[in-house]
Design an enzyme around this catalytic site. Structure first.
Site, short mmCIF file in Angstrom:
data_model
loop_
_atom_site.label_atom_id
_atom_site.label_comp_id
_atom_site.label_asym_id
_atom_site.label_seq_id
_atom_site.Cartn_x
_atom_site.Cartn_y
_atom_site.Cartn_z
N GLU A 1 0.81 -1.22 0.00
CA GLU A 1 0.00 0.00 0.00
C GLU A 1 0.84 1.27 0.00
O GLU A 1 0.42 2.30 -0.51
CB GLU A 1 -0.97 0.00 1.19
CG GLU A 1 -2.11 -1.00 1.05
CD GLU A 1 -1.75 -2.39 1.55
OE1 GLU A 1 -0.57 -2.65 1.86
OE2 GLU A 1 -2.68 -3.23 1.64
N PHE B 1 -11.95 -7.10 13.87
CA PHE B 1 -10.90 -7.63 12.99
C PHE B 1 -10.47 -6.56 11.97
O PHE B 1 -11.30 -5.95 11.32
CB PHE B 1 -11.41 -8.87 12.26
CG PHE B 1 -10.40 -9.41 11.29
CD1 PHE B 1 -9.17 -9.89 11.74
CD2 PHE B 1 -10.66 -9.41 9.92
CE1 PHE B 1 -8.22 -10.37 10.83
CE2 PHE B 1 -9.72 -9.90 9.02
CZ PHE B 1 -8.50 -10.37 9.48
N GLN B 2 -9.20 -6.33 11.86
CA GLN B 2 -8.61 -5.34 10.95
C GLN B 2 -9.19 -3.95 11.17
O GLN B 2 -9.34 -3.18 10.23
CB GLN B 2 -8.75 -5.78 9.49
CG GLN B 2 -7.89 -7.02 9.23
CD GLN B 2 -7.65 -7.27 7.76
OE1 GLN B 2 -8.47 -6.96 6.92
NE2 GLN B 2 -6.48 -7.85 7.46
N LYS C 1 -17.74 -0.47 6.07
CA LYS C 1 -18.27 -1.40 5.06
C LYS C 1 -19.78 -1.28 4.90
O LYS C 1 -20.30 -1.39 3.78
CB LYS C 1 -17.88 -2.83 5.45
CG LYS C 1 -18.07 -3.80 4.29
CD LYS C 1 -17.41 -5.13 4.57
CE LYS C 1 -17.59 -6.07 3.38
NZ LYS C 1 -17.01 -7.38 3.63
N MET D 1 24.70 8.28 1.64
CA MET D 1 24.48 9.53 2.36
C MET D 1 24.78 9.35 3.85
O MET D 1 25.33 10.24 4.50
CB MET D 1 23.03 9.99 2.14
CG MET D 1 22.71 11.36 2.67
SD MET D 1 23.76 12.62 1.95
CE MET D 1 22.78 13.21 0.59
C1 LIG Z 1 18.77 14.02 1.32
C2 LIG Z 1 18.07 15.30 1.04
C3 LIG Z 1 18.80 16.45 0.82
C4 LIG Z 1 18.18 17.65 0.49
N1 LIG Z 1 18.94 18.73 0.16
C5 LIG Z 1 18.35 19.82 -0.39
C6 LIG Z 1 19.12 20.88 -0.93
O1 LIG Z 1 20.33 20.88 -0.92
N2 LIG Z 1 18.45 21.91 -1.51
C7 LIG Z 1 17.08 21.96 -1.57
O2 LIG Z 1 16.53 22.89 -2.15
N3 LIG Z 1 16.34 20.99 -1.03
C8 LIG Z 1 16.94 19.91 -0.45
N4 LIG Z 1 16.15 18.90 0.02
C9 LIG Z 1 14.69 19.04 0.01
C10 LIG Z 1 14.19 19.80 1.22
O3 LIG Z 1 14.14 18.93 2.33
C11 LIG Z 1 12.78 20.39 0.96
O4 LIG Z 1 11.90 19.38 0.58
C12 LIG Z 1 12.76 21.42 -0.13
O5 LIG Z 1 13.85 22.30 -0.01
C13 LIG Z 1 11.48 22.21 -0.08
O6 LIG Z 1 11.25 22.82 -1.30
P1 LIG Z 1 10.35 24.12 -1.42
O7 LIG Z 1 10.82 25.18 -0.49
O8 LIG Z 1 10.28 24.43 -2.85
O9 LIG Z 1 8.95 23.74 -0.81
P2 LIG Z 1 7.80 22.69 -1.11
O10 LIG Z 1 7.87 21.63 -0.10
O11 LIG Z 1 7.67 22.32 -2.53
O12 LIG Z 1 6.59 23.63 -0.67
C14 LIG Z 1 5.98 24.49 -1.55
C15 LIG Z 1 5.66 25.83 -0.92
O13 LIG Z 1 4.89 26.55 -1.88
C16 LIG Z 1 3.61 26.82 -1.37
N5 LIG Z 1 2.63 26.62 -2.44
C17 LIG Z 1 1.96 25.50 -2.78
N6 LIG Z 1 1.14 25.73 -3.82
C18 LIG Z 1 1.31 27.03 -4.14
C19 LIG Z 1 0.74 27.86 -5.14
N7 LIG Z 1 -0.18 27.40 -6.02
N8 LIG Z 1 1.14 29.15 -5.19
C20 LIG Z 1 2.05 29.64 -4.30
N9 LIG Z 1 2.61 28.90 -3.34
C21 LIG Z 1 2.24 27.60 -3.27
C22 LIG Z 1 3.39 25.90 -0.22
O14 LIG Z 1 2.49 26.48 0.70
C23 LIG Z 1 4.82 25.72 0.33
O15 LIG Z 1 5.14 26.77 1.22
C24 LIG Z 1 16.77 17.70 0.41
C25 LIG Z 1 16.02 16.56 0.68
C26 LIG Z 1 16.66 15.36 0.97
C27 LIG Z 1 15.82 14.15 1.19
C1 LIG Z 2 12.69 5.15 4.86
C2 LIG Z 2 13.99 5.78 5.17
N1 LIG Z 2 14.81 5.23 6.11
C3 LIG Z 2 16.00 5.79 6.39
C4 LIG Z 2 16.41 6.93 5.77
C5 LIG Z 2 17.75 7.58 6.11
N2 LIG Z 2 18.62 7.59 4.91
C6 LIG Z 2 18.78 8.67 4.13
S1 LIG Z 2 19.76 8.40 2.80
C7 LIG Z 2 20.04 6.81 3.28
C8 LIG Z 2 20.93 5.90 2.47
C9 LIG Z 2 20.45 5.69 1.09
O1 LIG Z 2 21.29 4.74 0.50
P1 LIG Z 2 21.19 4.45 -1.06
O2 LIG Z 2 19.78 4.26 -1.46
O3 LIG Z 2 22.13 3.37 -1.41
O4 LIG Z 2 21.64 5.84 -1.70
P2 LIG Z 2 23.10 6.51 -1.75
O5 LIG Z 2 23.12 7.54 -0.68
O6 LIG Z 2 24.11 5.45 -1.55
O7 LIG Z 2 23.14 7.12 -3.11
C10 LIG Z 2 19.36 6.52 4.48
C11 LIG Z 2 19.43 5.23 5.18
C12 LIG Z 2 15.51 7.50 4.83
N3 LIG Z 2 15.78 8.63 4.19
N4 LIG Z 2 14.33 6.89 4.54
#
Ligand SMILES: Cc1cc2nc3c(=O)[nH]c(=O)nc-3n(C[C@H](O)[C@H](O)[C@H](O)COP(=O)(O)OP(=O)(O)OC[C@H]3O[C@@H](n4cnc5c(N)ncnc54)[C@H](O)[C@@H]3O)c2cc1C
Ligand SMILES: Cc1ncc(C[n+]2csc(CCOP(=O)(O)OP(=O)(O)O)c2C)c(N)n1
Ligand SMILES: [Mg+2]
Lengths: 170, 589
Positions: B55, B117-118, B167, B486
């Site tokens: 899911e 159940f469930q 249901k 990472m």
């Molecule tokens: C491993 C990892 C590393 C990351 N490193 C980075 C990084 O280096 N740089 C980076 O940028 N991000 C990074 N991120 C992502 C980060 O965590 C955020 O998800 C991201 O920066 C959020 O993007 P955003 O500000 O565009 O907001 P979003 O989460 O896309 O939010 C959108 C915003 O716009 C608003 N909005 C929605 N609809 C509308 C509309 N129609 N008109 C006007 N406003 C609207 C919402 O209210 C909200 O405030 C990383 C994520 C991971 C998993």
């Molecule tokens: C569901 C979930 N569990 C744990 C993490 C923490 N986490 C972030 S990156 C990462 C490793 C990812 O490894 P891989 O998919 O091999 O990507 P790589 O960084 O090696 O490119 C982990 C464990 C996460 N982001 N999501």
């Protein structure tokens, strides 16, 4: 831009659909985001429109208070959010039931103070009273404080309800 | 006909309501509580049901479908475990503002609360991870609630909505209620049009800037493709630099000279320094996330900040702004362009020239450079080659979470919105593959690639069975570094190189794994053969796993360590000794 960091207390009125789960939504928002609740009251206020009014007293920096209001407002069943503390003069009231047990001088003194605070006696036994006291929270608190030395055994408080002064609705 | 005869069962009403909401496909998994719905689905052929293998994957698939089309993604799961399995996907959709409607089965109303159940308290569990949720208590409310749910999911700031369906409600009968258009919700009415005065103030501020930068995010994607066109127009009118968040990639063409690349923790040197030194910051549809701001006290300290966002709770949440504008990005941009054209403001060309000269100096640092190697494939190189081979094709990219995700953001170029699906806010490993299935369902003829890590892909690998069943030619491009890269990178930089539990022991043979599911498996470990492998992967009209064995030790740079300021960026492996991470930074994620 720098913003003030001082924490102050705000009384917020929220008009919501009276539907199951609405209180959980509001309370969950506060606990989930780490906001504090000093007082919360809720009851249906408009049976025809099926609306309830929630009054919340919370505290935070101006930025946190703004955030709380915006977060409340974005809940789907919320109609209105008003910060009574900043939107002009308002009145706050709380009701408490205060049970005092004792005989002799203490009993007489409790009754006398109740009179001063315009608390009503709503239950009386030979050795106990239940008082009903209404007013601003500090008055209620003061009354309860005074009863502590006079055989206080139980307190129930409603929490604050509040309303703006003047003829305007929420 | 009597009223009783004309009435329809709840399950049939539901299907009718979905069709009226223009739903074409539902991602789901059956179970006891939703059997009446599956029975209704069986009797019709307007709605297509895609049977996933978990899911969580159903929700991610719906997210991929939604993000690549702009429509609402629809999920159908059973009560109890079906609903709880969906929770990660719902949270993901909430964090990234993806419109999803998730239908969950529930035990009959008279058993609710009996630990039947469930049974699970689905509305209770999903309240904090949905934009809104409903428990339908009477069949009479069902059609109205479904229409309302779609409206809530797609309007304002989009998000996931759960409808919990006992249901008995599905089996009771009632008349159908058609959707009302336009919808007028009694309490939920997001502000779409901005205040005219504020738009004028914004233009005055923008026109007077000497060191401006646009910082634009996922909100522009949410607003629809027109908003990206308008953004591009405005940015070109001004001639100002622009940077995108991870979620905003594609809202401005990456190939344009004005584009500084992504900003933030793994963003470019030029984008982050532009943020630090700018005097006017124009945020459109981005939320000042902590991956962007780094150390808050030193975030863009010299700028006046404009923030356009449809959600008032995004404004002044982390960063205090000078000019907030509540409204839809597309509407605001349209107004801004109109005012700009009417006023024909004279910008400070001299100051802007100096600003661009400074930016070009930062650019010249070439912060994404990496050391190439003839022996091992560098992950960055693999992505550069991938991009070379897909850039002229109709393609969509999804990712898992980790280093590969960041490299994909840095090295693939996005020219249009809705082409890039990644889990940004929640950072859900296991997102990319099912999301790619959803994208492929929506765009059957396009090239859909999940850029994956070998660890992440294991989290929803069971979906190989789904792509086999529906013959979805999704490509899984694994940058296999045999590490949770990472995690390993953080352990190297912050925990003295103690690689606790981040090595991926006992990985499967991905080629054989693909074959076991009727897909094609390819493997490559030599730089010289990489191009052929990529070409082969693209040419095969079947699902493919391309297992690309890359350098195990490569780290993702630039990097702003948690809690550091924009100017404290680590540019490469040799840069880190000089910049130890603070204790404050260590507690952050
Ligand atoms: C491993 C990892 C590393 C990351 N490193 C980075 C990084 O280096 N740089 C980076 O940028 N991000 C990074 N991120 C992502 C980060 O965590 C955020 O998800 C991201 O920066 C959020 O993007 P955003 O500000 O565009 O907001 P979003 O989460 O896309 O939010 C959108 C915003 O716009 C608003 N909005 C929605 N609809 C509308 C509309 N129609 N008109 C006007 N406003 C609207 C919402 O209210 C909200 O405030 C990383 C994520 C991971 C998993
Ligand atoms: C569901 C979930 N569990 C744990 C993490 C923490 N986490 C972030 S990156 C990462 C490793 C990812 O490894 P891989 O998919 O091999 O990507 P790589 O960084 O090696 O490119 C982990 C464990 C996460 N982001 N999501
Ligand atoms: Mg890895």
């Amino acid at each position: 831009m720098s913003v003030p960091q001082t924490i102050s207390s705000h009384t917020i009125s929220v008009l919501v659909d009276n539907e199951p789960g609405i209180l959980a939504r509001v309370v969950g928002l506060f606990s989930g985001r780490g906001y504090n609740i000093e007082s919360l009251t809720v009851a249906e206020t408009d049976a025809k429109e099926n609306l309830s009014r929630i009054t919340i007293v919370t505290a935070g920096t101006p930025m946190v208070i703004e955030q709380i209001k915006a977060q409340l407002d974005r809940l789907v069943p919320v109609h209105k959010v008003r910060d009574l503390t900043v939107e002009g003069p308002h009145i706050e009231r709380e009701l408490a039931l205060v049970k005092v047990k004792g005989t002799g001088d203490k009993r007489v003194e409790a009754l006398r103070l109740a009179d001063v605070f315009r608390a009503k006696v709503i239950d009386a036994k030979r050795d106990s009273f239940v008082f009903e006291v209404t007013g601003a929270s500090d008055k209620v608190q003061t009354f309860i404080g005074l009863m502590e030395g006079l055989g206080l055994v139980d307190v129930g408080r409603t929490g604050i309800v509040a309303m703006s002064r003047g003829g305007e609705p929420l | 006909m009597t009223a009783e005869e004309s009435a329809t069962t709840g399950a049939d009403l539901l299907v009718k309501a979905l069709i009226d909401e223009e739903v074409e496909v539902v991602f789901g998994y059956p179970g006891g509580a939703v059997l009446p719905i599956y029975d209704s689905l069986f009797k019709q052929n307007r709605l297509r049901h895609i049977l996933v293998r978990h899911e969580q994957a159903a929700v991610h698939a719906a997210e991929g479908y939604a993000r690549s089309t702009g429509k609402v993604g629809v999920v159908l799961v059973t009560s109890g475990p079906g609903a709880t399995n969906a929770v990660t996907g719902l949270t993901d959709a909430l964090m990234d503002s993806v419109p999803v409607v998730c239908l969950t089965g529930q035990v009959p109303t008279h058993l609710i609360g009996n630990d039947a159940f469930q049974e699970a308290d689905t509305t209770g569990i999903t309240r904090p991870c949905t934009k809104h949720n409903y428990l339908v208590k009477s069949v009479g409310d069902l059609a109205r609630i479904v229409h309302e749910a779609f409206y809530v999911a797609r309007s304002g700031r989009p998000g996931p909505v759960v409808i919990d369906l006992p249901k008995d409600v599905l089996m009771n009968k009632h008349d159908y209620v058609a959707p009302k258009k336009p919808v007028q919700h009694k309490s939920y009415r997001p502000q779409v049009k901005p205040e005219a005065k504020k738009v004028e103030q914004a233009i005055a501020l923008i026109a007077g800037a000497k060191r401006p930068v646009f910082y634009c995010g996922g909100g522009v994607v949410n607003s629809g493709p027109k908003a990206s066109r308008l953004l591009t127009q405005l940015v070109r009118l001004t001639g100002y630099p622009i940077t995108n968040t991870l979620m905003g990639l594609g809202t401005f063409p990456a190939s344009d000279k004005q584009f500084l690349g992504m900003l933030g923790m793994h963003g470019t040197y030029e984008a982050n320094l532009a943020m630090y030194h700018c005097d006017v910051l124009i945020n459109i549809g981005a939320r000042f996330d902590d991956r962007i701001t780094g150390k808050l006290a030193e975030f863009s300290p010299k700028s006046k900040k404009i923030h356009v966002d449809i959600d008032p709770s995004s404004i002044n949440k982390n960063v205090h702004v000078d000019l907030p504008i509540v409204g839809d990005a597309g509407h605001v941009l349209e107004d801004m362009i109109r005012v700009w054209k009417a006023k024909q403001p004279r910008v400070d060309h001299k100051a802007l020239k100096a600003w661009w000269a400074e930016i070009d100096k930062w650019r010249a640092r070439n912060c994404l450079a990496y050391k190439t190697d003839n022996e091992t494939i560098k992950p960055q190189y693999a992505l550069e080659r991938l991009y070379h081979h897909i850039k002229d094709r109709d393609h969509y990219i999804t990712t898992e979470v980790g280093q590969h995700q960041m490299w994909a953001a840095q090295f693939l170029k996005f020219e249009q919105p809705n082409r890039w699906m990644t889990s940004g806010g929640l950072g859900t490993m296991g997102y990319g593959f099912p999301a790619a299935m959803g994208v492929q369902i929506a765009h059957p003829d396009a090239l859909v690639i999940d850029v994956a890590g070998e660890a992440s892909i294991m989290m929803n690998i069971q979906e190989l069975s789904t792509v086999a069943q529906y013959r979805l030619p999704v490509k899984i491009f694994i940058l296999n570094n045999q590490y949770m890269g990472m995690v390993r990178q953080w352990q190297e930089l912050l925990h003295g190189g103690r690689y606790s539990e981040s090595y991926m022991e006992s990985l499967p043979d991905f080629v054989k794994l693909a074959e076991a599911f009727g897909a094609v498996g390819l493997r490559c470990h030599e730089p010289a053969k990489l191009d052929d492998t990529i070409k082969e992967m693209i040419a095969i009209r079947k699902p493919v796993i391309a297992d690309i064995l890359v350098d195990k030790a490569e780290n993702c740079f630039p990097m702003i360590p948690s809690g550091a300021a924009h100017y404290d960026m680590l540019l490469g492996p040799d840069d880190r000794a000089a910049k130890p991470v603070s204790e404050e930074g260590m507690v952050l994620v």
